[in-house]
Motif scaffolding. Sequence first.
Motif, PDB file in Angstrom:
ATOM      1  N   UNK A   1     -21.585  33.233 -16.273  1.00  0.00           N
ATOM      2  CA  UNK A   1     -21.444  34.174 -17.333  1.00  0.00           C
ATOM      3  C   UNK A   1     -20.290  34.695 -17.787  1.00  0.00           C
ATOM      4  N   UNK A   2     -19.362  34.647 -16.850  1.00  0.00           N
ATOM      5  CA  UNK A   2     -17.920  34.854 -17.086  1.00  0.00           C
ATOM      6  C   UNK A   2     -17.064  33.657 -17.434  1.00  0.00           C
ATOM      7  N   UNK A   3     -16.281  34.128 -18.658  1.00  0.00           N
ATOM      8  CA  UNK A   3     -15.972  32.437 -19.273  1.00  0.00           C
ATOM      9  C   UNK A   3     -14.867  31.936 -18.674  1.00  0.00           C
ATOM     10  N   UNK A   4     -13.833  32.783 -17.818  1.00  0.00           N
ATOM     11  CA  UNK A   4     -12.922  32.279 -17.138  1.00  0.00           C
ATOM     12  C   UNK A   4     -13.646  31.540 -15.982  1.00  0.00           C
ATOM     13  N   UNK A   5     -14.474  32.284 -15.140  1.00  0.00           N
ATOM     14  CA  UNK A   5     -15.027  31.687 -14.182  1.00  0.00           C
ATOM     15  C   UNK A   5     -15.559  30.374 -14.259  1.00  0.00           C
ATOM     16  N   UNK A   6     -16.468  30.221 -15.647  1.00  0.00           N
ATOM     17  CA  UNK A   6     -17.330  29.152 -16.021  1.00  0.00           C
ATOM     18  C   UNK A   6     -16.322  27.865 -16.075  1.00  0.00           C
TER      19      UNK A   6
ATOM     20  N   UNK B   1     -12.950  27.458 -14.901  1.00  0.00           N
ATOM     21  CA  UNK B   1     -12.437  26.839 -13.919  1.00  0.00           C
ATOM     22  C   UNK B   1     -13.314  26.209 -13.096  1.00  0.00           C
ATOM     23  N   UNK B   2     -14.560  26.478 -12.985  1.00  0.00           N
ATOM     24  CA  UNK B   2     -15.446  25.540 -12.551  1.00  0.00           C
ATOM     25  C   UNK B   2     -15.482  24.362 -13.130  1.00  0.00           C
ATOM     26  N   UNK B   3     -15.419  24.077 -14.360  1.00  0.00           N
ATOM     27  CA  UNK B   3     -15.333  23.020 -15.180  1.00  0.00           C
ATOM     28  C   UNK B   3     -14.166  22.066 -14.767  1.00  0.00           C
ATOM     29  N   UNK B   4     -13.066  22.770 -14.928  1.00  0.00           N
ATOM     30  CA  UNK B   4     -11.744  22.281 -14.221  1.00  0.00           C
ATOM     31  C   UNK B   4     -12.107  21.320 -13.137  1.00  0.00           C
ATOM     32  N   UNK B   5     -12.242  22.279 -11.940  1.00  0.00           N
ATOM     33  CA  UNK B   5     -12.446  21.733 -10.650  1.00  0.00           C
ATOM     34  C   UNK B   5     -13.583  20.645 -10.693  1.00  0.00           C
ATOM     35  N   UNK B   6     -14.670  20.764 -11.625  1.00  0.00           N
ATOM     36  CA  UNK B   6     -15.549  19.596 -11.477  1.00  0.00           C
ATOM     37  C   UNK B   6     -14.956  18.403 -11.944  1.00  0.00           C
ATOM     38  N   UNK B   7     -14.167  18.516 -12.889  1.00  0.00           N
ATOM     39  CA  UNK B   7     -13.636  17.274 -13.634  1.00  0.00           C
ATOM     40  C   UNK B   7     -12.610  16.730 -12.459  1.00  0.00           C
ATOM     41  N   UNK B   8     -11.924  17.474 -11.701  1.00  0.00           N
ATOM     42  CA  UNK B   8     -10.898  16.948 -10.835  1.00  0.00           C
ATOM     43  C   UNK B   8     -11.548  16.337  -9.753  1.00  0.00           C
ATOM     44  N   UNK B   9     -12.755  17.139  -9.060  1.00  0.00           N
ATOM     45  CA  UNK B   9     -13.522  16.425  -8.197  1.00  0.00           C
ATOM     46  C   UNK B   9     -14.223  14.949  -8.527  1.00  0.00           C
ATOM     47  N   UNK B  10     -14.512  15.093  -9.797  1.00  0.00           N
ATOM     48  CA  UNK B  10     -15.197  13.578 -10.122  1.00  0.00           C
ATOM     49  C   UNK B  10     -14.161  12.672 -10.292  1.00  0.00           C
ATOM     50  N   UNK B  11     -12.993  13.182 -10.616  1.00  0.00           N
ATOM     51  CA  UNK B  11     -11.870  12.234 -10.743  1.00  0.00           C
ATOM     52  C   UNK B  11     -11.385  11.619  -9.591  1.00  0.00           C
TER      53      UNK B  11
ATOM     54  N   UNK C   1      -9.670  13.089 -16.482  1.00  0.00           N
ATOM     55  CA  UNK C   1      -8.408  13.705 -16.695  1.00  0.00           C
ATOM     56  C   UNK C   1      -8.243  14.538 -18.067  1.00  0.00           C
ATOM     57  N   UNK C   2      -8.763  13.689 -18.989  1.00  0.00           N
ATOM     58  CA  UNK C   2      -8.765  14.332 -20.504  1.00  0.00           C
ATOM     59  C   UNK C   2      -9.637  15.357 -20.391  1.00  0.00           C
TER      60      UNK C   2
ATOM     61  N   UNK D   1     -10.216  21.461 -20.987  1.00  0.00           N
ATOM     62  CA  UNK D   1     -10.724  22.697 -20.379  1.00  0.00           C
ATOM     63  C   UNK D   1      -9.594  23.540 -20.214  1.00  0.00           C
ATOM     64  N   UNK D   2      -8.678  23.206 -19.597  1.00  0.00           N
ATOM     65  CA  UNK D   2      -7.248  23.892 -19.332  1.00  0.00           C
ATOM     66  C   UNK D   2      -6.649  24.802 -20.671  1.00  0.00           C
ATOM     67  N   UNK D   3      -6.879  24.008 -21.804  1.00  0.00           N
ATOM     68  CA  UNK D   3      -6.493  24.298 -23.035  1.00  0.00           C
ATOM     69  C   UNK D   3      -7.535  25.417 -23.531  1.00  0.00           C
ATOM     70  N   UNK D   4      -8.896  25.383 -23.143  1.00  0.00           N
ATOM     71  CA  UNK D   4      -9.794  26.469 -23.413  1.00  0.00           C
ATOM     72  C   UNK D   4      -9.362  27.357 -22.977  1.00  0.00           C
ATOM     73  N   UNK D   5      -8.982  27.592 -21.482  1.00  0.00           N
ATOM     74  CA  UNK D   5      -8.748  28.778 -20.835  1.00  0.00           C
ATOM     75  C   UNK D   5      -7.634  29.536 -21.346  1.00  0.00           C
TER      76      UNK D   5
END
Lengths: 189, 88
Positions: free
Chosen positions: A122-127, A129-139, A166-167, A172-176
Amino acid sequence: MWVYEKKLQYPVKVGTCNPMLAKFLIEQYGGADGELSAALRYLNQRYSIPDEVIGLLTDIGTEEFAHLEMIATMVFKLTKDATADQMKEAGLGAHYANHDNALYYENAAGVPWTASYINAKGDPIADLYEDIAAEEKARATYQWIIDMSDDPDLNDGLKFLREREIVHSQRFREAVEILKEERDRQKIF
Amino acid sequence: MSQKQLPKEFYPLMEELQVVDFVLVELTLYLDTHPNDTAAIQQFNEAAYYRHQLVPQVEQYLGPLQQFGNSYSGYPWNWNEAPWPWQL
């Protein structure tokens, strides 16, 4: 609503029947950092995130379903001609006993998909950051699977998916940054 | 599982559609975080226009690409005809 399109996002080719590779690939189907987790994570976050990033979550979440279908196609093609013995030899004996050659949302170790793989803070930055981490883990997962695969046709599709992670991470980094700028603007006034 | 063969003319058209759709998905995500980039919006609209020209050519071989009225049906109802994407 969603509209299905009768095509893959990117062509999926497989060299030979190879249930061992399918066993590894299932990680990206029903694993913690797999495509199902990604799609459900992003689409679910849309309802509590600021308006500026709802479009991005919708579009990346939707693209993840296209990736899920590519993984399913890879697993299907790698196992469709496999005999019971070949499945057993590839470490898929337990899977075969329960599912025959059907696909199942599980990880490479056979653990079924669970909602605890995804968060919704529910915290936009926390959510985000989770998305960025998820993409890096999937990569990273795609890289480990490519490292173990000797099928150049399969690897072509896997490399496409690796690049998409990567894209997505970049977007997501730009969204942050967009949300940080918005927050700082509000502080000034 | 019956394997319906599509004519060889279908495959380059499908690949072309996948190419233009890649352009569109990339520009979509980019524009989601860069909404004021005029040149990218122009590229997006050009690609969207090209896609509209291409889809009927693909559907000539494959049948409807989408449902819920986004594609027209032939007779008999040809939405549920193989091959599905994973069968190609």
